[in-house]
Design an enzyme around this catalytic site. Structure first.
Site, PDB file in Angstrom:
ATOM      1  N   LYS A 119       0.515  11.635   5.357  1.00 53.65           N
ATOM      2  CA  LYS A 119       2.010  11.852   6.188  1.00 53.65           C
ATOM      3  C   LYS A 119       2.172  13.101   6.507  1.00 53.65           C
ATOM      4  CE  LYS A 119       4.068   8.209   3.312  1.00 53.65           C
ATOM      5  NZ  LYS A 119       4.370   7.171   4.474  1.00 53.65           N
ATOM      6  N   ARG A 149       1.319  -2.593  -0.588  1.00 49.87           N
ATOM      7  CA  ARG A 149       0.722  -3.986  -0.624  1.00 49.87           C
ATOM      8  C   ARG A 149      -0.305  -4.055  -1.749  1.00 49.87           C
ATOM      9  NH1 ARG A 149      -0.006  -3.681   5.571  1.00 49.87           N
ATOM     10  NH2 ARG A 149       2.045  -2.491   5.294  1.00 49.87           N
TER      11      ARG A 149
END
Length: 515
Positions: free
Chosen positions: A274, A349
């Protein structure tokens, strides 16, 4: 973990003379309500001096109320198509903040009774909103002291029964635990500390706790999660944990809920780092796991009959380093599905898929099972539905109108949700591109700029966890609902400084308990 005690009061006039209260807060759209007749002379005089009275949040010196502190909190219009109970919640937050600033420690609260079913929980929602506003971060409380940062010790509410008060305090205990877990910085609430905090919180309660930290065991049983954790293993204090929580009622079981919670205690993005300042606030990426723990804490206090609840939280840090997992790797999930990694910043996920696979196996032996996952999963959810929880259900859940029930209860309790459909395009999106894999975890673009960016991850979860074998037309269908709280997990969508909202504890809890 203290929070304001809730006293249920039969009516306002009796409570006005109780010396244990030191302020009166009025939440209303109409301050000329008959129950407030005794205040009308003072209100008229105050309005002559201050035109904000009845229009904005104001405080009035009034000798006829406890502590001579009268706080008037207008809730605004309640008869428009789009008005909901959050009007009371917003007014309640502002009012209790003002009461605290004025030095009140035990306010009395009156909420205007509204005939519309939309506002049937107005008093309860107002209490919970005040607790939300009063909550201060765990790190601050531990350094400065709860007594100083959270001085309000009691709230007296007119119109609630003693039973309702006890239930609301049990619910608030769960919401407070969820806020503490979600809102605490990544060293104080590392994966191991997250697990320890749960053990401490549930000690002696009706909820059983099991924590798995043995690395070889986790690598064998949670291979996708441990790919995310791989770079963190170099730092012992950053090691991962799976927290298993279970509540079993006395007597017969009619329903079993199985909850999977994403507990990313910090998300650097991994190899897909990020950048541009987007890493700040990623200690809140554990909001889904925190919400699961909060639901279990509420159940520990409520002790409902007939419902069994089992939860798994994957607490892990997605670190960057020489051993970090990278895109293009193919990792076999707990369910035996070969997953090609598309982006290491789509790590949640992966954690959920292994948790869901374990819970799927358990569901096959449980009474009337329903499966849920809760996660701060995608920026697309926040972009698509704003400050609402996004609900995506499989076929069996849709046949039960499970998302609709959660949405209805969320509306009543000020924990609103939006329903999204799972479509064939979502499953096509994650189809294998080569013979080397069974499924693709994601594309390599941000979810917020990906078409159906919060819907297709649910398709991945279904495939990677083995739930694809339990659809509506198959032998053993399992209802499954995915809840993405990326937009609802903090107040005001400020992921760096905003208070964790404890969403979707209320919506899912009330839907599950049949309230």
């Amino acid at each position: 973990m203290s929070y304001p005690q809730l006293d249920a009061l039969p009516e306002l006039t009796q409570a006005l003379t109780d010396p244990s209260y030191d302020a009166l807060i009025v939440l209303a759209s109409n301050f000329a309500h008959p129950e407030l007749n005794f205040l009308q002379p003072q209100l008229e005089q105050a309005a002559e001096r201050d035109q904000r009275v009845g229009q904005q949040l104001t405080a009035v010196l009034c000798p006829d109320v406890p502590g001579q502190r009268l706080i008037l909190a207008p809730v605004g219009s309640l008869d428009r198509d789009y008005d909901d109970v959050r009007s009371f919640a917003d007014a309640a937050k502002g009012a209790i903040a003002l009461a605290k600033e004025m030095g009140a420690r035990a306010p009395l609260v009156w909420t205007e009774p509204v005939e519309s079913a939309v506002f049937q929980q107005a008093a309860a929602v107002s209490y919970l909103a005040m607790c939300q506003a009063l909550w201060q971060p765990l790190e601050g409380r531990e350094v400065v002291g709860e007594e100083k940062l959270e001085p309000v010790v009691k709230l007296g509410f007119c119109g609630l029964s003693a039973t309702e008060a006890n239930e609301l305090m049990a619910i608030e205990a769960g919401r407070r635990l969820a806020r503490d877990l979600a809102g605490t910085e990544p060293e104080r609430m590392s994966a191991l500390n997250f697990a320890a905090y749960c053990q401490q919180a549930f000690a002696g309660s009706a909820v059983q706790v099991e924590v798995v930290t043995d690395v070889p065991t986790l690598q064998r049983d949670y291979p996708l999660m441990m790919a995310v954790a791989r770079s963190s293993l170099a730092v012992k204090r950053h090691h991962p944990a799976v927290i298993r929580l279970s509540y079993t009622p006395e007597g017969a079981i009619a329903q079993t809920l199985l909850l999977a919670g994403k507990g990313l205690v910090y998300d650097t993005g991994g190899a897909d780092l990020k950048v541009g300042g987007s890493m700040a606030g990623m200690s809140r990426d554990k909001g889904g796991g925190a919400a699961v723990a909060g639901i279990m804490m509420a159940l520990a206090g409520l002790k409902p009959q007939g419902i069994k609840v089992v939860a798994e939280i994957g607490a892990v840090r997605n670190s960057i380093g020489s051993d970090a997992f990278v895109p293009d790797e193919i990792i076999t999930s707990h369910a035996g599905v070969r997953v090609r990694i598309g982006n290491t910043d789509a790590e949640g996920r992966l954690v959920l898929a292994d948790l869901l696979s374990h819970l799927r196996e358990q569901a096959l032996n449980e009474v009337t099972p329903q499966l849920f996952s809760i996660a701060t999963l995608t920026g697309h959810a926040a972009r698509s539905v704003g400050p609402y929880t996004a609900l995506v259900e499989n076929g069996p859940a849709r046949s039960l109108k499970l998302a609709e029930r959660v949405q209805q209860q969320g509306d009543l309790w000020g924990d609103p949700c939006e329903i999204s459909r799972s479509r064939r395009e979502d499953f096509q999106f994650i189809q294998a591109k080569t013979s080397a894999e069974d499924v693709l975890s994601c594309n390599n673009a941000a979810s917020s700029v990906t078409v159906r960016g919060h819907q297709f991850p649910m398709a991945f979860l279904v495939e990677a966890s083995g739930l694809s074998s339990h659809g509506q037309a198959q032998n053993k269908p399992i209802p499954y609902l995915h809840l993405d709280i990326a937009g609802s997990g903090v107040d005001g969508s400020d992921w760096i400084h905003g208070k964790p909202s404890a969403a979707p504890v209320l919506a899912l809890l009330m839907a599950s308990l049949g309230s």
